[in-house]
Design an enzyme around this catalytic site. Structure first.
Site, PDB file in Angstrom:
ATOM      1  N   ASP A  39     -31.617  32.686  11.797  1.00 47.17           N
ATOM      2  CA  ASP A  39     -32.135  33.479  12.905  1.00 47.17           C
ATOM      3  C   ASP A  39     -32.501  34.900  12.449  1.00 47.17           C
ATOM      4  O   ASP A  39     -32.008  35.867  13.008  1.00 47.17           O
ATOM      5  CB  ASP A  39     -31.044  33.497  14.005  1.00 47.17           C
ATOM      6  CG  ASP A  39     -31.453  34.284  15.227  1.00 47.17           C
ATOM      7  OD1 ASP A  39     -32.632  34.228  15.607  1.00 47.17           O
ATOM      8  OD2 ASP A  39     -30.573  34.959  15.807  1.00 47.17           O
ATOM      9  N   ASN A  99     -22.711  31.207   5.713  1.00 47.88           N
ATOM     10  CA  ASN A  99     -22.667  31.508   7.140  1.00 47.88           C
ATOM     11  C   ASN A  99     -22.992  30.261   7.938  1.00 47.88           C
ATOM     12  O   ASN A  99     -24.073  29.673   7.782  1.00 47.88           O
ATOM     13  CB  ASN A  99     -23.673  32.595   7.510  1.00 47.88           C
ATOM     14  CG  ASN A  99     -23.601  32.926   9.000  1.00 47.88           C
ATOM     15  OD1 ASN A  99     -22.615  33.499   9.458  1.00 47.88           O
ATOM     16  ND2 ASN A  99     -24.624  32.534   9.766  1.00 47.88           N
ATOM     17  N   GLU A 100     -22.063  29.870   8.779  1.00 48.05           N
ATOM     18  CA  GLU A 100     -22.236  28.777   9.739  1.00 48.05           C
ATOM     19  C   GLU A 100     -22.804  27.502   9.142  1.00 48.05           C
ATOM     20  O   GLU A 100     -23.755  26.923   9.681  1.00 48.05           O
ATOM     21  CB  GLU A 100     -23.087  29.246  10.923  1.00 48.05           C
ATOM     22  CG  GLU A 100     -22.431  30.391  11.682  1.00 48.05           C
ATOM     23  CD  GLU A 100     -23.055  30.628  13.048  1.00 48.05           C
ATOM     24  OE1 GLU A 100     -24.106  30.042  13.341  1.00 48.05           O
ATOM     25  OE2 GLU A 100     -22.464  31.397  13.819  1.00 48.05           O
ATOM     26  N   ASN A 121     -17.421  32.888  14.118  1.00 43.67           N
ATOM     27  CA  ASN A 121     -18.545  33.383  14.917  1.00 43.67           C
ATOM     28  C   ASN A 121     -18.489  32.655  16.262  1.00 43.67           C
ATOM     29  O   ASN A 121     -18.592  31.423  16.292  1.00 43.67           O
ATOM     30  CB  ASN A 121     -19.883  33.059  14.239  1.00 43.67           C
ATOM     31  CG  ASN A 121     -20.030  33.724  12.875  1.00 43.67           C
ATOM     32  OD1 ASN A 121     -19.230  34.568  12.494  1.00 43.67           O
ATOM     33  ND2 ASN A 121     -21.072  33.361  12.145  1.00 43.67           N
ATOM     34  N   TYR A 170     -19.579  32.547  20.594  1.00 40.94           N
ATOM     35  CA  TYR A 170     -20.497  33.035  21.626  1.00 40.94           C
ATOM     36  C   TYR A 170     -20.134  32.482  23.016  1.00 40.94           C
ATOM     37  O   TYR A 170     -21.007  32.145  23.793  1.00 40.94           O
ATOM     38  CB  TYR A 170     -21.942  32.662  21.238  1.00 40.94           C
ATOM     39  CG  TYR A 170     -22.422  33.506  20.068  1.00 40.94           C
ATOM     40  CD1 TYR A 170     -22.947  34.780  20.283  1.00 40.94           C
ATOM     41  CD2 TYR A 170     -22.311  33.056  18.762  1.00 40.94           C
ATOM     42  CE1 TYR A 170     -23.355  35.570  19.222  1.00 40.94           C
ATOM     43  CE2 TYR A 170     -22.711  33.844  17.695  1.00 40.94           C
ATOM     44  CZ  TYR A 170     -23.230  35.101  17.932  1.00 40.94           C
ATOM     45  OH  TYR A 170     -23.629  35.893  16.888  1.00 40.94           O
ATOM     46  N   TYR A 199     -23.967  31.567  24.573  1.00 45.15           N
ATOM     47  CA  TYR A 199     -24.546  30.220  24.412  1.00 45.15           C
ATOM     48  C   TYR A 199     -23.693  29.168  25.120  1.00 45.15           C
ATOM     49  O   TYR A 199     -24.184  28.115  25.491  1.00 45.15           O
ATOM     50  CB  TYR A 199     -24.673  29.860  22.930  1.00 45.15           C
ATOM     51  CG  TYR A 199     -25.618  30.771  22.162  1.00 45.15           C
ATOM     52  CD1 TYR A 199     -26.950  30.883  22.533  1.00 45.15           C
ATOM     53  CD2 TYR A 199     -25.166  31.511  21.069  1.00 45.15           C
ATOM     54  CE1 TYR A 199     -27.818  31.715  21.842  1.00 45.15           C
ATOM     55  CE2 TYR A 199     -26.026  32.331  20.370  1.00 45.15           C
ATOM     56  CZ  TYR A 199     -27.351  32.439  20.758  1.00 45.15           C
ATOM     57  OH  TYR A 199     -28.195  33.262  20.078  1.00 45.15           O
ATOM     58  N   GLU A 242     -18.628  37.317  14.321  1.00 40.79           N
ATOM     59  CA  GLU A 242     -19.769  37.453  15.237  1.00 40.79           C
ATOM     60  C   GLU A 242     -19.291  37.218  16.651  1.00 40.79           C
ATOM     61  O   GLU A 242     -18.616  36.221  16.934  1.00 40.79           O
ATOM     62  CB  GLU A 242     -20.877  36.433  14.927  1.00 40.79           C
ATOM     63  CG  GLU A 242     -21.656  36.738  13.668  1.00 40.79           C
ATOM     64  CD  GLU A 242     -22.842  35.792  13.449  1.00 40.79           C
ATOM     65  OE1 GLU A 242     -23.368  35.227  14.436  1.00 40.79           O
ATOM     66  OE2 GLU A 242     -23.232  35.624  12.280  1.00 40.79           O
ATOM     67  N   TRP A 270     -21.700  41.196  16.682  1.00 38.00           N
ATOM     68  CA  TRP A 270     -23.047  40.779  16.297  1.00 38.00           C
ATOM     69  C   TRP A 270     -24.026  41.429  17.259  1.00 38.00           C
ATOM     70  O   TRP A 270     -23.949  41.139  18.436  1.00 38.00           O
ATOM     71  CB  TRP A 270     -23.198  39.249  16.342  1.00 38.00           C
ATOM     72  CG  TRP A 270     -24.492  38.815  15.734  1.00 38.00           C
ATOM     73  CD1 TRP A 270     -25.617  38.377  16.383  1.00 38.00           C
ATOM     74  CD2 TRP A 270     -24.808  38.787  14.336  1.00 38.00           C
ATOM     75  NE1 TRP A 270     -26.602  38.077  15.482  1.00 38.00           N
ATOM     76  CE2 TRP A 270     -26.134  38.322  14.219  1.00 38.00           C
ATOM     77  CE3 TRP A 270     -24.104  39.142  13.177  1.00 38.00           C
ATOM     78  CZ2 TRP A 270     -26.769  38.194  12.974  1.00 38.00           C
ATOM     79  CZ3 TRP A 270     -24.739  39.010  11.960  1.00 38.00           C
ATOM     80  CH2 TRP A 270     -26.060  38.530  11.870  1.00 38.00           C
ATOM     81  N   LYS A 328     -29.230  41.409  20.122  1.00 45.29           N
ATOM     82  CA  LYS A 328     -27.770  41.571  20.252  1.00 45.29           C
ATOM     83  C   LYS A 328     -27.280  42.872  19.624  1.00 45.29           C
ATOM     84  O   LYS A 328     -26.071  43.119  19.547  1.00 45.29           O
ATOM     85  CB  LYS A 328     -27.035  40.372  19.645  1.00 45.29           C
ATOM     86  CG  LYS A 328     -27.302  39.068  20.398  1.00 45.29           C
ATOM     87  CD  LYS A 328     -26.376  37.950  20.020  1.00 45.29           C
ATOM     88  CE  LYS A 328     -26.766  36.650  20.689  1.00 45.29           C
ATOM     89  NZ  LYS A 328     -28.037  36.085  20.216  1.00 45.29           N
TER      90      LYS A 328
HETATM   91  C1  GCB Z   1     -25.260  33.079  14.830  1.00 51.40           C
HETATM   92  C2  GCB Z   1     -25.828  33.384  13.492  1.00 51.40           C
HETATM   93  C3  GCB Z   1     -26.674  34.628  13.492  1.00 51.40           C
HETATM   94  C4  GCB Z   1     -27.526  34.668  14.755  1.00 51.40           C
HETATM   95  C5  GCB Z   1     -26.611  34.703  15.947  1.00 51.40           C
HETATM   96  C6  GCB Z   1     -27.376  34.725  17.274  1.00 51.40           C
HETATM   97  O1  GCB Z   1     -24.316  32.371  14.987  1.00 51.40           O
HETATM   98  O2  GCB Z   1     -24.861  33.457  12.480  1.00 51.40           O
HETATM   99  O3  GCB Z   1     -27.478  34.638  12.346  1.00 51.40           O
HETATM  100  O4  GCB Z   1     -28.426  35.741  14.769  1.00 51.40           O
HETATM  101  O5  GCB Z   1     -25.801  33.569  15.941  1.00 51.40           O
HETATM  102  O6  GCB Z   1     -27.661  35.802  17.768  1.00 51.40           O
HETATM  103  O7  GCB Z   1     -27.693  33.651  17.780  1.00 51.40           O
END
Ligand code: GCB
Length: 596
Positions: A163, A417-418, A471, A473, A477, A508, A553, A572
């Site tokens: 992303d 990462n992820e 990480n 959300y 999400y 994150e 993040w 973000k």
């Molecule tokens: C994530 C990723 C990061 C994205 C972020 C997002 O999990 O590691 O690269 O930018 O989410 O904002 O969706």
């Protein structure tokens, strides 16, 4: 690999300026041997800079394939008889370079340096033509991975699973530097012990082609006074009453390696800055110099208007000053190794760094927008992330550790990462990479940033690592806008992770926020929601002992490829892309600077 540095035996000149430039949309430059004469067209491009946003229009922004740069350089007359080296701090994602008509180096990987001994191809006092073709394609065997779609109308479209915008080109410095023919090629300095009386540092210097040569090692303090010395290419030195490198106080020593010729004459000298500090993990605690450390800060990007990922010292210093202003003590180099100048600065100012490879997007589950509804989501297979990808990944880890091992600011290696760590194949993929990272550097904890679907019940690799980087959300999400559900889900998942007995850093957590959008009821995308979202997470963190860090993040809004959930990029950021604070920046500052 040592960075180019001036010393009494070494000189370097920067090749940063405007270079001739040519996009190669038809991919004909290699067949036509563009390196052998002046590049076609009259375009010029600043180095360092990503090329994509400098030329207006889709041709440059969406270019997939080769990009050519060329310039001439006059080799200083005084360099006669010395070893002359051409060095690129990065070329994204791979490159081949020529001096005159001769190919001198080829390199894979967009964020680590490479160099070529060009002594035989240049003459002191004369001009030399330097040409480099940079290729920006991502494939299943590149780090990061991607694939190029060939469309019916002949267009080639780059697809990838991460992303942030696929900026490319020569976005870091280029150097011509000189060393003696017999020279110091590598130095490793490690703090082995800290006690009340001082510290012990072990060192190893590698010397190229030096029959009958001797090595003298010495340590100078920040004021230039010699505080320890010894003979031999390897050894341990004691520094009495050592000043430690600490978060917020980046005290640096210089490790001087002197190479002496058969008659005791000085042949080469390399000054390597280093810090005296240890890192470690003890149960849920993360230790720096034996003391518990709690990370506050961000995942960042090297990203700014016009030059994309181009090195920019003004933006770099401004970002560090904003980190200080907000009370951040650390950041992660999400999602690739940053310019070494960033780590040098962090070393000098005591800013703590989680250093990450460019292994981002090893996860087809994050590719929903680019994969069709009928595509299968199999991350690990011969046709996708395979042993070939793993070999490139291993090399990326080697180059990261080789470049950054002497930086005291680096306290954790994040090797991905992820990635998809739910698929059972993830274990066979990661186990050797963790072992390799530990073999290269037994002194630093190894970690990776875990994807939200790889819960404690489903993840198959986390036991291999020293620190858990998560990480998450919830509230964005997952349960978008519903912070009550987010709070419950986050707390129960963190408590489950804590059972592993390792320290946890939330690497994150964040919500897209349009600067200037306000809402009485804290609706998503508003500045009020970003604050409420962060507050929710902080309440949970403060209830869980295993939590040793919070990296929001993101530090600032950044460019991504376009998409229906990306309004002019990822929003973000706690700062806008031009570094204006959103309201959340003031809220974070109040939390992180409380009591200062
Ligand atoms: C994530 C990723 C990061 C994205 C972020 C997002 O999990 O590691 O690269 O930018 O989410 O904002 O969706």
């Amino acid at each position: 690999m040592l960075s180019p540095r001036q010393s009494s035996t070494r000189e370097c000149i920067s090749l940063n300026e405007l270079w001739r430039f040519a996009l190669d949309p038809r991919g004909i430059g290699r067949a036509e041997r563009w390196w052998a004469s002046v590049l076609p067209g009259d375009s010029e491009m600043p180095v360092p800079a990503s090329f994509n946003d400098i030329l207006p229009g889709r041709d440059a922004r969406d270019h997939v394939g080769d990009i050519w740069y060329q310039r001439t350089v006059r080799v200083p007359r005084g360099w006669d008889g010395q070893r002359i080296v051409l060095r690129f701090d990065a070329a994204t994602h791979r490159a081949i370079a020529w001096v005159g008509d001769t190919q001198v180096v080829e390199h894979e990987g967009g964020y680590t340096p490479f160099e070529a001994d060009v002594t035989e191809h240049v003459s002191a006092g004369e001009e030399a033509r330097v040409t480099i073709v940079v290729n920006n394609e991502l494939s299943w065997s590149s780090i990061p991975p991607g694939f190029v779609q060939e469309r019916d109308d002949g267009r080639r479209v780059q697809q990838y699973f991460h992303d942030f915008f696929n900026y490319a080109g020569l976005h870091r410095s280029v150097w011509l530097h000189m060393t003696p023919r017999v020279f110091v090629s590598d130095i490793t300095v490690t703090t082995t012990e800290i006690d009340d009386a001082g510290a012990a540092v072990s060192y190893r210097a590698v010397v190229e082609a030096g029959e009958g040569h001797a090595v003298r090692a010495s340590v100078r303090d920040a004021g230039g006074t010699e505080v320890a010395a010894g003979d031999g290419a390897e050894g341990t030195l004691r520094i009495d009453g050592a000043n430690l490198w600490r978060p917020g106080a980046g005290y640096l020593y210089t490790f001087d390696v002197e190479l002496l010729g058969p008659r005791g004459e000085l042949v080469d000298r390399y000054p390597q800055p280093f810090g005296v500090r240890t890192v470690g993990v003890d149960g849920h605690r993360f230790l720096i110099n034996g003391e518990p450390f709690r990370f506050t800060g961000f995942g960042k990007h090297e990203d700014f208007a016009v030059h994309g990922r181009g090195q920019d010292l003004a933006v770099m210093v401004h970002d560090f000053e904003l980190l200080k202003w907000i009370g951040a003590n650390s950041f992660r180099t999400s999602h690739y190794p940053y310019d070494e100048a960033v780590l040098d600065y962090a070393d000098r100012h005591g800013v703590v760094v989680i250093d990450e490879t460019a292994a981002v997007g090893l996860n087809l589950d994050t590719g929903t927008p680019i994969l069709g509804p009928t595509d299968t989501f199999v991350t690990y297979s011969d046709a996708t992330i395979s042993a070939r990808t793993q070999a490139v990944h291993r090399q990326a880890i080697r180059e990261l550790v080789a470049r950054d091992k002497n930086h005291p600011c680096v306290v954790v290696w994040s090797i991905a990462n992820e990635p998809d760590t739910v698929a059972p194949e993830a274990r066979a993929y990661f186990e050797p990479l963790v072992a390799e990272t530990r073999r290269l550097d037994p002194t630093r904890p190894v970690a990776f940033a875990n994807f939200m679907k790889a819960t404690p019940e489903l993840d198959v690799v986390s036991d291999l690592f020293d620190v858990l980087l998560l990480n998450r959300y919830f509230g964005w999400y997952v349960y978008p806008g519903d912070l009550d559900s987010a709070e419950q889900a986050l707390e129960s998942e963190l408590r489950a992770w804590a059972q592993l007995g390792k320290p946890i850093v939330m690497t994150e957590y964040g919500a897209d926020t349009q600067a200037g959008l306000h809402s009485v009821v804290a609706e998503p995308w508003s500045e009020e929601f970003q604050i409420a979202f962060l507050d929710t997470y902080h309440r949970v963190f403060d209830r869980i002992d295993a939590m040793v860090g919070e990296h929001v993040w993101n530090f600032a809004d950044f460019a991504t490829r376009s998409g229906i959930s990306r309004v002019d990029g990822n929003k973000k950021g706690v700062f806008t892309r031009d570094r204006r604070p959103k309201a959340a920046a003031h809220a974070l500052r109040a939390r992180w600077r409380a009591g200062t």
